[in-house]
Design an enzyme around this catalytic site. Structure first.
Site, PDB file in Angstrom:
ATOM      1  N   HIS A   2       9.217 -21.928  -4.306  1.00  0.00           N
ATOM      2  CA  HIS A   2       8.746 -21.038  -5.364  1.00  0.00           C
ATOM      3  C   HIS A   2       9.976 -20.430  -6.023  1.00  0.00           C
ATOM      4  O   HIS A   2      10.876 -19.954  -5.330  1.00  0.00           O
ATOM      5  CB  HIS A   2       7.843 -19.947  -4.789  1.00  0.00           C
ATOM      6  CG  HIS A   2       7.018 -19.255  -5.827  1.00  0.00           C
ATOM      7  ND1 HIS A   2       7.579 -18.447  -6.788  1.00  0.00           N
ATOM      8  CD2 HIS A   2       5.682 -19.272  -6.072  1.00  0.00           C
ATOM      9  CE1 HIS A   2       6.608 -17.983  -7.576  1.00  0.00           C
ATOM     10  NE2 HIS A   2       5.452 -18.479  -7.174  1.00  0.00           N
TER      11      HIS A   2
ATOM     12  N   HIS B 207       7.878 -22.697  -0.137  1.00  0.00           N
ATOM     13  CA  HIS B 207       6.581 -22.096  -0.456  1.00  0.00           C
ATOM     14  C   HIS B 207       5.396 -22.975  -0.060  1.00  0.00           C
ATOM     15  O   HIS B 207       4.407 -22.486   0.460  1.00  0.00           O
ATOM     16  CB  HIS B 207       6.554 -21.838  -1.961  1.00  0.00           C
ATOM     17  CG  HIS B 207       5.320 -21.155  -2.462  1.00  0.00           C
ATOM     18  ND1 HIS B 207       4.985 -19.876  -2.082  1.00  0.00           N
ATOM     19  CD2 HIS B 207       4.346 -21.564  -3.332  1.00  0.00           C
ATOM     20  CE1 HIS B 207       3.854 -19.508  -2.685  1.00  0.00           C
ATOM     21  NE2 HIS B 207       3.437 -20.518  -3.441  1.00  0.00           N
TER      22      HIS B 207
ATOM     23  N   ARG C  65       3.189 -29.717  -6.880  1.00  0.00           N
ATOM     24  CA  ARG C  65       1.874 -29.095  -7.099  1.00  0.00           C
ATOM     25  C   ARG C  65       1.887 -28.174  -8.318  1.00  0.00           C
ATOM     26  O   ARG C  65       2.810 -27.386  -8.507  1.00  0.00           O
ATOM     27  CB  ARG C  65       1.485 -28.266  -5.877  1.00  0.00           C
ATOM     28  CG  ARG C  65       0.237 -27.439  -6.071  1.00  0.00           C
ATOM     29  CD  ARG C  65      -0.131 -26.709  -4.807  1.00  0.00           C
ATOM     30  NE  ARG C  65       0.812 -25.684  -4.466  1.00  0.00           N
ATOM     31  CZ  ARG C  65       0.656 -24.385  -4.743  1.00  0.00           C
ATOM     32  NH1 ARG C  65      -0.405 -23.964  -5.406  1.00  0.00           N
ATOM     33  NH2 ARG C  65       1.553 -23.517  -4.366  1.00  0.00           N
TER      34      ARG C  65
ATOM     35  N   GLU D 202      -0.176 -19.587 -15.726  1.00  0.00           N
ATOM     36  CA  GLU D 202       1.004 -19.779 -14.875  1.00  0.00           C
ATOM     37  C   GLU D 202       1.737 -21.030 -15.331  1.00  0.00           C
ATOM     38  O   GLU D 202       1.256 -21.774 -16.194  1.00  0.00           O
ATOM     39  CB  GLU D 202       0.578 -19.908 -13.403  1.00  0.00           C
ATOM     40  CG  GLU D 202       0.008 -18.604 -12.843  1.00  0.00           C
ATOM     41  CD  GLU D 202      -0.458 -18.692 -11.402  1.00  0.00           C
ATOM     42  OE1 GLU D 202      -0.511 -19.804 -10.839  1.00  0.00           O
ATOM     43  OE2 GLU D 202      -0.777 -17.634 -10.833  1.00  0.00           O
TER      44      GLU D 202
ATOM     45  N   ARG E  28       7.155 -25.659 -11.576  1.00  0.00           N
ATOM     46  CA  ARG E  28       7.988 -24.972 -10.583  1.00  0.00           C
ATOM     47  C   ARG E  28       9.260 -25.697 -10.181  1.00  0.00           C
ATOM     48  O   ARG E  28      10.288 -25.079  -9.940  1.00  0.00           O
ATOM     49  CB  ARG E  28       7.174 -24.828  -9.317  1.00  0.00           C
ATOM     50  CG  ARG E  28       6.712 -23.447  -9.156  1.00  0.00           C
ATOM     51  CD  ARG E  28       5.800 -23.359  -8.005  1.00  0.00           C
ATOM     52  NE  ARG E  28       4.780 -22.436  -8.402  1.00  0.00           N
ATOM     53  CZ  ARG E  28       3.759 -22.099  -7.673  1.00  0.00           C
ATOM     54  NH1 ARG E  28       3.600 -22.638  -6.499  1.00  0.00           N
ATOM     55  NH2 ARG E  28       2.896 -21.239  -8.113  1.00  0.00           N
TER      56      ARG E  28
HETATM   57  P1  FAD Z   1      -3.834 -21.036   5.681  1.00  0.00           P
HETATM   58  O1  FAD Z   1      -4.471 -20.085   4.784  1.00  0.00           O
HETATM   59  O2  FAD Z   1      -2.377 -20.918   5.884  1.00  0.00           O
HETATM   60  O3  FAD Z   1      -4.534 -20.915   7.105  1.00  0.00           O
HETATM   61  C1  FAD Z   1      -4.004 -21.616   8.202  1.00  0.00           C
HETATM   62  C2  FAD Z   1      -4.726 -21.137   9.442  1.00  0.00           C
HETATM   63  O4  FAD Z   1      -4.408 -21.992  10.528  1.00  0.00           O
HETATM   64  C3  FAD Z   1      -4.318 -19.731   9.884  1.00  0.00           C
HETATM   65  O5  FAD Z   1      -5.485 -19.075  10.311  1.00  0.00           O
HETATM   66  C4  FAD Z   1      -3.415 -19.994  11.089  1.00  0.00           C
HETATM   67  O6  FAD Z   1      -3.356 -18.956  12.029  1.00  0.00           O
HETATM   68  C5  FAD Z   1      -4.080 -21.213  11.669  1.00  0.00           C
HETATM   69  N1  FAD Z   1      -3.225 -22.036  12.532  1.00  0.00           N
HETATM   70  C6  FAD Z   1      -2.050 -22.634  12.250  1.00  0.00           C
HETATM   71  N2  FAD Z   1      -1.612 -23.324  13.323  1.00  0.00           N
HETATM   72  C7  FAD Z   1      -2.547 -23.168  14.295  1.00  0.00           C
HETATM   73  C8  FAD Z   1      -2.673 -23.616  15.627  1.00  0.00           C
HETATM   74  N3  FAD Z   1      -1.744 -24.385  16.218  1.00  0.00           N
HETATM   75  N4  FAD Z   1      -3.753 -23.249  16.337  1.00  0.00           N
HETATM   76  C9  FAD Z   1      -4.709 -22.445  15.801  1.00  0.00           C
HETATM   77  N5  FAD Z   1      -4.643 -21.982  14.537  1.00  0.00           N
HETATM   78  C10 FAD Z   1      -3.577 -22.347  13.800  1.00  0.00           C
HETATM   79  N6  FAD Z   1      -2.041 -21.034  -3.830  1.00  0.00           N
HETATM   80  C11 FAD Z   1      -2.816 -20.915  -4.915  1.00  0.00           C
HETATM   81  O7  FAD Z   1      -3.569 -21.825  -5.248  1.00  0.00           O
HETATM   82  N7  FAD Z   1      -2.784 -19.760  -5.653  1.00  0.00           N
HETATM   83  C12 FAD Z   1      -1.976 -18.708  -5.343  1.00  0.00           C
HETATM   84  O8  FAD Z   1      -1.995 -17.686  -6.010  1.00  0.00           O
HETATM   85  C13 FAD Z   1      -1.143 -18.825  -4.220  1.00  0.00           C
HETATM   86  N8  FAD Z   1      -0.293 -17.824  -3.887  1.00  0.00           N
HETATM   87  C14 FAD Z   1       0.435 -17.931  -2.739  1.00  0.00           C
HETATM   88  C15 FAD Z   1       1.247 -16.868  -2.359  1.00  0.00           C
HETATM   89  C16 FAD Z   1       1.951 -16.918  -1.168  1.00  0.00           C
HETATM   90  C17 FAD Z   1       2.821 -15.776  -0.765  1.00  0.00           C
HETATM   91  C18 FAD Z   1       1.850 -18.067  -0.351  1.00  0.00           C
HETATM   92  C19 FAD Z   1       2.591 -18.150   0.949  1.00  0.00           C
HETATM   93  C20 FAD Z   1       1.071 -19.148  -0.744  1.00  0.00           C
HETATM   94  C21 FAD Z   1       0.364 -19.092  -1.932  1.00  0.00           C
HETATM   95  N9  FAD Z   1      -0.446 -20.141  -2.345  1.00  0.00           N
HETATM   96  C22 FAD Z   1      -1.217 -20.016  -3.458  1.00  0.00           C
HETATM   97  C23 FAD Z   1      -0.648 -21.303  -1.485  1.00  0.00           C
HETATM   98  C24 FAD Z   1      -1.974 -21.115  -0.726  1.00  0.00           C
HETATM   99  O9  FAD Z   1      -2.116 -19.770  -0.374  1.00  0.00           O
HETATM  100  C25 FAD Z   1      -2.054 -21.937   0.529  1.00  0.00           C
HETATM  101  O10 FAD Z   1      -1.687 -23.266   0.283  1.00  0.00           O
HETATM  102  C26 FAD Z   1      -3.476 -21.913   1.058  1.00  0.00           C
HETATM  103  O11 FAD Z   1      -3.875 -20.589   1.268  1.00  0.00           O
HETATM  104  C27 FAD Z   1      -3.586 -22.687   2.334  1.00  0.00           C
HETATM  105  O12 FAD Z   1      -4.850 -22.467   2.879  1.00  0.00           O
HETATM  106  P2  FAD Z   1      -5.208 -23.152   4.253  1.00  0.00           P
HETATM  107  O13 FAD Z   1      -6.574 -22.735   4.603  1.00  0.00           O
HETATM  108  O14 FAD Z   1      -4.895 -24.588   4.185  1.00  0.00           O
HETATM  109  O15 FAD Z   1      -4.136 -22.533   5.290  1.00  0.00           O
HETATM  110  C1  SIN Z   2       1.961 -17.347  -7.346  1.00  0.00           C
HETATM  111  O1  SIN Z   2       1.214 -16.383  -7.461  1.00  0.00           O
HETATM  112  O2  SIN Z   2       3.006 -17.501  -7.965  1.00  0.00           O
HETATM  113  C2  SIN Z   2       1.616 -18.393  -6.364  1.00  0.00           C
HETATM  114  C3  SIN Z   2       0.750 -19.372  -7.009  1.00  0.00           C
HETATM  115  C4  SIN Z   2       0.731 -20.642  -6.237  1.00  0.00           C
HETATM  116  O3  SIN Z   2       1.453 -20.817  -5.251  1.00  0.00           O
HETATM  117  O4  SIN Z   2      -0.018 -21.520  -6.656  1.00  0.00           O
END
Ligand code: FAD
Ligand code: SIN
Length: 541
Positions: free
Chosen positions: A240, A353, A388, A112, A292
């Protein structure tokens, strides 16, 4: 109702679930999560997880790529931890049942933007969904973990609500759990804990166009800020470059824009203007594989210059079978929108993003409040700096959730905890139907202001305008909040406004362009002083 636990985890994405698994052998855990337990940014992640697993890769290369993307602001120590502990965490995920894509019996590694080699472990183009599935299955099998779905955390419990402090007492403040709204019957529960982990993910919903799901309203950043924890580098919002353009990306809907993974560019995708001309070579020698911030700004510039609504991403020169094999989900989703990506160009635009800043934590996930930890997207470990590197986010969540879990295990099993008497939630207040209309209107207003004035390209004037608009909305919502029995939308709106305030305030503090923060008033990075973080802290309890 009152609940007591050793560890309260707010959020059930990769960070929350992985931390839960790593403390649950010794401690009792409650996970509260806003909606269905799988609903998260994690579940939507496509490209994969970056880690040093390939023969021609090295820790030094991954460290160097991360530092370059971060535009001088990454902290070396956490970056080294991230990179060096990464492979062990990936193998642990595999042991927990995650099925990554293999090639000739080995992990298939994709590439990537910003990565000098192939190092992205993935499960086709639905990596997050597969990781979330495997983690939820493991969590469900642990007796010590209780998951409460449809439970939305309102605020952290600290001295300010226990002792009703009128004056700010920021130093040595404690977190003893959270007030949590049971969304199904609108009752508020008091959950007390020896350690609380914020794992609430991102804040993409602050912006009109975002790849983030509806849950990403920045609740964790806002709760931490209100409780007096330090937030850092909130101005660095990653856009993104390639979200699918559906014809009405500015429609005002909050639903996420479908992501066209960066891995598509890693696979050889070419960006073209509407008249089919390639343009990235004008902006950076790495072309489509530049970090990015550079690619998103280049697209934004082409759109503004030409007055177009979208650019194209072209993979039609690649073999159709390979496209379908590598990107089955993207292929299907585009086909549903009438585009066969093996034959036609994909219309794309940038969308909000990822939040690179967040709750300031140390290398074991501890925040500036005693007893409060943060991991995943809501935290600021110092890894991402001003931008990032792709696929470093899931890795960060794993590595630092693990470290936080070890630290909490150590602390909770060796320290004495004296949690004071916590008052129950004051439920007074009424709400009229008119006020609900004001909520949905204000939602749209915040998102529009942030998109127009605090987006990919900023200026002092735009930030000042945004500050004033958001401040008015803040005064309105605080007034309404005091008179209202809480419900989910008012909590989310309040949090969006607090996050917007934090982003604008931090952007105003940064008098330079750096990484994702690009401003017309200071076009260059300020080389006259040491790179610095922007730290903000709420002084009013
Ligand atoms: P999340 O997975 O967002 O989980 C947050 C949790 O908190 C959820 O369960 C939510 O319901 C809960 N929550 C929020 N507020 C509250 C509240 N007030 N009370 C109770 N619960 C709450 N990163 C990569 O490294 N590789 C990738 O390929 C990649 N692709 C991506 C594609 C997309 C479309 C997106 C949107 C992001 C992508 N990212 C990627 C970024 C990455 O997915 C996220 O940064 C990461 O998943 C965040 O994980 P997390 O556990 O911190 O939060
Ligand atoms: C993607 O698949 O382009 C998302 C990867 C990322 O947010 O790190």
């Amino acid at each position: 109702m009152k609940l007591e636990t050793d560890v309260l985890i707010i959020g059930s994405g990769i960070a929350g679930l992985y931390a839960a698994l790593k403390v649950a052998d010794n401690l009792k855990v409650i996970i509260v999560t806003k909606k269905d337990k799988a609903e998260s940014n994690t579940n939507l992640a496509q490209g994969g997880i970056a880690s040093v697993l390939g023969q021609n890769d090295s820790f030094d290369k991954h460290i160097s790529d991360t530092l370059i993307a971060g535009a001088g602001l990454c902290k070396r120590e956490p970056v080294e931890i991230l990179v060096k502990e990464g492979p062990e965490r990936i193998h642990d995920l595999i042991n927990l049942g995650t099925r990554f894509t293999l090639k000739n019996g080995q992990l298939d590694l994709a590439r990537e933007g910003g990565h000098s080699v192939h190092r992205i472990v993935h499960a086709a183009d639905l990596t997050g969904h597969e990781v979330e599935r495997a983690l939820l299955e493991s969590v469900n099998s642990k007796e010590n973990i209780t998951i409460l779905e449809d439970h939305c955390a309102i605020d952290l419990i600290t001295e300010h609500n226990v002792y009703q402090l009128k004056e700010a007492v920021i130093n040595n403040r404690h977190c003893w759990g959270a007030y949590v709204l049971d969304v199904r019957d609108n009752t508020v529960q008091t959950v007390t804990a020896k350690a609380t982990i914020l794992a609430t993910g991102g804040l993409g919903q602050v912006y009109l166009n975002t790849t983030n799901p509806l849950i990403a309203t920045g609740d964790g950043f806002a709760m931490a800020y209100r409780a007096g924890a330090k937030l850092g580098n909130m101005e660095f919002i990653q856009f993104h470059p390639t979200a699918f353009y559906s014809g009405s990306i500015n429609s005002g809907a909050s639903h996420p824009s479908f992501l066209i993974s960066e891995a598509v560019r890693g696979f050889g995708g070419i960006l073209r203007t509407k008249d089919h001309n390639e343009f990235m070579s004008k902006y950076d020698s790495r072309k489509e594989l530049a970090p990015r911030d550079i690619v998103a700004r280049a697209i934004d510039n082409e759109l503004k210059k030409r007055g177009d609504d979208y650019v194209y991403l072209d993979v039609t020169h690649k073999p159709a079978q390979e496209i379908k094999e590598h990107f089955p989900h993207i292929y299907e989703r585009c086909l549903e929108s009438g585009i066969d990506i093996t034959k036609e160009f994909i219309p794309v635009v940038p969308a909000a993003h990822y939040a690179c800043g967040g709750v300031v934590v140390d290398t074991v996930g501890h925040s500036s409040l005693e007893g409060l930890y943060a991991c995943g997207e809501v935290s600021m470990t110092g890894i991402h700096g001003a931008n990032r590197l792709a696929s470093n986010s899931l890795l960060e969540a794993l590595v630092f959730a693990y470290r936080a879990a070890l630290e909490i295990n150590r602390k909770v099993t060796t320290s004495k905890f004296d949690i004071p008497q916590i008052p129950t939630w004051d439920e007074s207040g009424t709400l009229s139907a008119d006020e609900k209309v004001m909520i949905s209107h204000s939602f749209r207003e915040v998102k529009q202001v942030m998109w127009d004035y605090v987006g990919i390209v900023r200026s002092n004037l735009r930030l000042e305008r945004a500050f004033n608009r958001i401040h008015n909305l803040y005064l309105e919502i605080e007034d309404m909040y005091k008179k209202t029995k809480v419900f989910e939308e008012i909590l989310e709106l309040r949090n969006l406004i607090t996050c917007s305030h934090a982003i604008i305030k931090s952007a105003m503090m940064r008098k330079e362009s750096r990484g994702l923060h690009y401003t017309l008033d200071y076009l260059k990075t300020d080389e006259s002083q040491e790179p610095h973080d922007t730290i903000i802290q709420n002084r009013i309890p």
